[in-house]
Write an enzyme that holds these catalytic residues in place. Sequence first.
Site, mmCIF file in Angstrom:
data_model
loop_
_atom_site.group_PDB
_atom_site.id
_atom_site.type_symbol
_atom_site.label_atom_id
_atom_site.label_comp_id
_atom_site.label_asym_id
_atom_site.label_seq_id
_atom_site.Cartn_x
_atom_site.Cartn_y
_atom_site.Cartn_z
ATOM 1 N N LYS A 194 30.911 28.731 31.990
ATOM 2 C CA LYS A 194 32.030 28.955 31.072
ATOM 3 C C LYS A 194 32.087 30.407 30.592
ATOM 4 C CE LYS A 194 32.238 24.169 30.465
ATOM 5 N NZ LYS A 194 31.556 22.988 30.027
ATOM 6 N N TRP B 7 30.968 15.985 24.338
ATOM 7 C CA TRP B 7 29.716 16.550 24.852
ATOM 8 C C TRP B 7 28.526 16.206 23.989
ATOM 9 C CZ3 TRP B 7 29.845 17.184 29.665
ATOM 10 C CH2 TRP B 7 30.980 17.673 30.307
ATOM 11 N N ASP C 168 23.913 23.063 21.673
ATOM 12 C CA ASP C 168 24.645 23.207 22.933
ATOM 13 C C ASP C 168 25.781 24.201 22.689
ATOM 14 O OD1 ASP C 168 26.256 22.989 25.157
ATOM 15 O OD2 ASP C 168 26.621 20.835 24.969
HETATM 16 C C1 LIG Z 1 30.877 21.886 30.074
HETATM 17 C C2 LIG Z 1 30.013 21.458 28.972
HETATM 18 C C3 LIG Z 1 28.844 20.711 29.198
HETATM 19 C C4 LIG Z 1 28.446 20.222 30.574
HETATM 20 O O1 LIG Z 1 28.030 21.242 31.362
HETATM 21 P P1 LIG Z 1 27.446 20.980 32.837
HETATM 22 O O2 LIG Z 1 26.872 22.311 33.152
HETATM 23 O O3 LIG Z 1 28.612 20.585 33.691
HETATM 24 O O4 LIG Z 1 26.447 19.906 32.758
HETATM 25 C C5 LIG Z 1 28.058 20.399 28.117
HETATM 26 N N1 LIG Z 1 28.393 20.773 26.871
HETATM 27 C C6 LIG Z 1 29.511 21.470 26.616
HETATM 28 C C7 LIG Z 1 29.832 21.860 25.216
HETATM 29 C C8 LIG Z 1 30.356 21.826 27.656
HETATM 30 O O5 LIG Z 1 31.472 22.533 27.403
#
Ligand SMILES: *Cc1c(COP(=O)(O)O)cnc(C)c1O
Length: 365
Positions: free
Chosen positions: A200, A102, A176
Amino acid sequence: MSRAYNFSAGPAVLPLEVLQDAQKDLVDYKGCGMSVMEMSHRGKDYDAIHQEAIATFKELCGLGDDWAVCFIQGGASMQFAMIPMNFLPKGGAADYAKQGTWSNKALKEGQKVAALRGATVNVSCDCAKDIPTRMPKADEWQWADGSAYYHLCSNETIAGAELKEFPKVAGPLICDMSSDILSCERDYNKFDMFYAGAQKNLGPSGMAVVAIKKELAAKGDDKIPTMLQYRTYVDENSLFNTPPTWGIYIFGETMKWVKKMGKENLFKLNAEKAKKIYDVIDGSEFWTGTALPEFRSNMNVTWRIKGGDEELEKKFLDESKKLGMSSLKGHRSVGGLRASIYNAFPMEGVDALVSFMKDFEKKNG
Ligand SMILES: *Cc1c(COP(=O)(O)O)cnc(C)c1O
């Protein structure tokens, strides 16, 4: 009613209570005569939902008036693009950590914008390809001075590796937190911006929840399209256009559930849930943890059978499904096994997995 033990990495399990309350209010929200999905985003009923969701989240994260919380469509991936578009100046520089899939994707978007603007990107660490998967160690960071911002990821969802201590940097720190936001004790005021795809730990898919210091948002590029500027979301309280109202409603309900559960209690449970699975992995040579123990994630537990026996792993997945356990397969890019056990994942599901693992080892070890 039969609910699976849903180990999916995202979209992921939501609190049952939240789903049931939403179901109860689905057709007629608290006597309004319509669903939240059907009401105007400018009306007073929706406005109360919107404000309360923001207020509860800010309270849970300990954010003051210098922070704004924005709802932005396009998930966390849109943030990868918006961050450099807003904050990477012409001829300037930005810092990116390369910790796994990511953060690497975020880096790539930064490099694209840098190429357009004659800017540079410094890679502050590179452990994206390491096995066992891991996070950079404290003395490994190579931050450049004078960067416009410093980007990292707190939890690499695919690798199952989590950053336990955050570095001090000489500029805005952007993180993030898609897969571990509000899952453990964390000082959110150490950051200048943090964000998470909602699907999540926060609610349904369809948006990112972005917390940003107002001061930082005000510094963003004002020449890019309006919908891509953070200031638009801050100034208009995420109501410049029609926001994903249903997602915001479920997010707000989920935040109220976190508050009701009690953060400390929830964080303790998260650690206990993860430990139960890691204890089984460490208890025998049959299993191999994918992440370096000191960086193991409490949200995404990753492991292999006999160091990567794909046939046995397939058997494991087939049998787990029959027992009502869903989505234990590792990400398609890495294989193996992964149990995502976010806030809403119940302890009984972890107990079911642990007992199945022990049984499976007995029969196949
Ligand atoms: C799932 C995830 C993403 C991507 O998320 P989207 O909402 O599908 O764009 C980005 N960073 C991390 C750490 C993730 O777990």
